[in-house]
Design a protein around this motif. Structure first.
Motif, short mmCIF file in Angstrom:
data_model
loop_
_atom_site.label_atom_id
_atom_site.label_comp_id
_atom_site.label_asym_id
_atom_site.label_seq_id
_atom_site.Cartn_x
_atom_site.Cartn_y
_atom_site.Cartn_z
N LEU A 141 10.55 -0.65 -64.41
CA LEU A 141 11.58 -0.83 -65.48
C LEU A 141 12.97 -0.51 -64.78
N TYR A 142 13.90 -1.14 -65.48
CA TYR A 142 15.14 -0.85 -65.09
C TYR A 142 16.00 -0.43 -66.71
N GLY A 143 16.70 0.52 -66.78
CA GLY A 143 17.35 0.73 -67.84
C GLY A 143 18.92 1.29 -67.45
N VAL A 144 19.78 1.24 -68.40
CA VAL A 144 21.21 1.69 -68.31
C VAL A 144 21.34 2.48 -69.50
N THR A 145 21.84 3.80 -69.37
CA THR A 145 22.17 4.67 -70.10
C THR A 145 23.46 5.19 -69.97
N MET A 146 24.17 6.00 -70.88
CA MET A 146 25.38 6.40 -71.00
C MET A 146 25.25 7.92 -71.35
N GLN A 147 24.91 8.81 -70.31
CA GLN A 147 24.91 10.22 -70.55
C GLN A 147 26.20 10.94 -70.73
N GLU A 148 27.27 10.25 -70.42
CA GLU A 148 28.74 10.81 -70.65
C GLU A 148 29.55 9.44 -71.21
N PRO A 149 30.44 9.80 -71.97
CA PRO A 149 31.36 8.73 -72.81
C PRO A 149 31.96 7.81 -71.57
N GLY A 150 31.54 6.59 -71.53
CA GLY A 150 32.39 5.55 -70.67
C GLY A 150 31.91 5.74 -69.41
N VAL A 151 30.61 6.42 -68.95
CA VAL A 151 29.99 6.20 -67.55
C VAL A 151 28.65 5.98 -67.89
N SER A 152 28.47 4.82 -67.39
CA SER A 152 26.99 4.10 -67.54
C SER A 152 26.16 4.63 -66.29
N THR A 153 24.84 4.90 -66.52
CA THR A 153 24.11 5.16 -65.33
C THR A 153 22.60 4.18 -65.32
N MET A 154 22.34 3.80 -64.32
CA MET A 154 21.17 3.05 -64.21
C MET A 154 20.00 3.84 -63.73
N VAL A 155 18.84 3.65 -64.59
CA VAL A 155 17.75 4.42 -64.29
C VAL A 155 16.27 3.52 -64.07
N SER A 156 15.54 3.68 -63.17
CA SER A 156 14.45 2.82 -62.81
C SER A 156 13.15 3.64 -62.82
N VAL A 157 11.96 3.01 -63.37
CA VAL A 157 10.49 3.57 -63.46
C VAL A 157 9.78 2.70 -62.60
N ASP A 158 8.81 3.06 -61.64
CA ASP A 158 7.89 2.33 -61.17
C ASP A 158 6.62 2.33 -61.75
N LEU A 159 6.32 1.52 -62.73
CA LEU A 159 5.27 1.95 -63.66
C LEU A 159 3.82 1.81 -62.90
N ALA A 160 3.77 0.94 -61.76
CA ALA A 160 2.59 0.95 -61.03
C ALA A 160 2.44 2.07 -60.22
N HIS A 161 3.50 2.61 -59.73
CA HIS A 161 3.22 3.85 -58.92
C HIS A 161 2.90 5.16 -60.02
N ALA A 162 3.68 5.04 -61.13
CA ALA A 162 3.17 6.14 -61.87
C ALA A 162 1.83 5.99 -62.30
#
Length: 208
Positions: free
Chosen positions: A180-201
């Motif tokens: 899974l890949y997702g984009v989150t905005m932890q700070e206003p105006g700053v986007s961060t991409m996060v990923s989760v390897d479901l098979a590994h998890a």
């Protein structure tokens, strides 16, 4: 008798030469047109043959995928409005389980979405690509149809060695992905991409 044109013979020769030149040019143009028409006819014959063969293959895949997504039923593709496949239109005739054979325009919204997906995957299976991007194609599907959709994706990935990039907001679709890949905005105006390897998890969970 009037004046005598002393250049009459020379002008006649010039006119005759011009006529010969124009006649030769006309002959060359006629030959070029015939060659062009012959090439067009040859290309049209080849295109018709390829189209018929490809159409038959797509139709076979369409019928198979349709039955998978609908868990039964019947469907086929038809060329309409012309006997020439290069000028014909395309008609989808479908019969979901428990319904009569009818045009796709008479199906419900969800059934139309599944039929459209069946056609898309049928064309893809006819000539698979290394990468396939699906942008929220499950948005109009209910939960049961999403499960069938995900099962079909798994089959296609295994059969064609295709990497599938799926853009989705559906929780079940997310659980069926390897990563899974997702984009989150932890700070206003700053986007961060996060990923989760479901098979590994999943492997770590089973190991624990």
């Amino acid at each position: 008798m009037g004046s005598v044109n002393l250049r009459a013979e020379a002008e006649a020769d010039e006119a005759a030469a011009e006529i010969d030149k124009l006649s030769e040019s006309r002959s060359e143009l006629v030959q070029a047109v015939e060659k062009l028409r012959s090439a067009i006819n040859r290309l049209n014959r080849e295109a018709r043959g390829r189209l018929r063969n490809t159409f038959g293959t797509v139709d076979q895949h369409f019928q198979s995928v349709f039955k998978t997504l609908f868990q039964g039923g019947e469907a086929r593709l038809e060329l309409v409005d012309s006997e020439d496949p290069l000028e014909a239109g395309l008609e989808i005739v479908a019969s979901p389980p428990g319904k009569q054979l009818q045009k796709i325009s008479l199906l419900s919204g969800g059934e139309k979405a599944l039929a459209a997906l069946s056609l898309i995957f049928a064309m893809f299976l006819t000539r698979p690509a290394p990468l396939c991007v699906l942008d929220e194609v499950d948005a109009a599907l209910d939960d049961s149809n999403v499960e069938r959709f995900c099962a079909l994706l798994t089959e296609i990935a295994k059969a064609s060695n295709t990497r599938l990039l799926v853009v989705t907001h559906h929780p079940f679709t997310m659980t069926q992905m390897d990563r899974l890949y997702g984009v989150t905005m932890q700070e206003p105006g700053v986007s961060t991409m996060v990923s989760v390897d479901l098979a590994h998890a999943e492997g770590l969970r089973e190991a624990s």
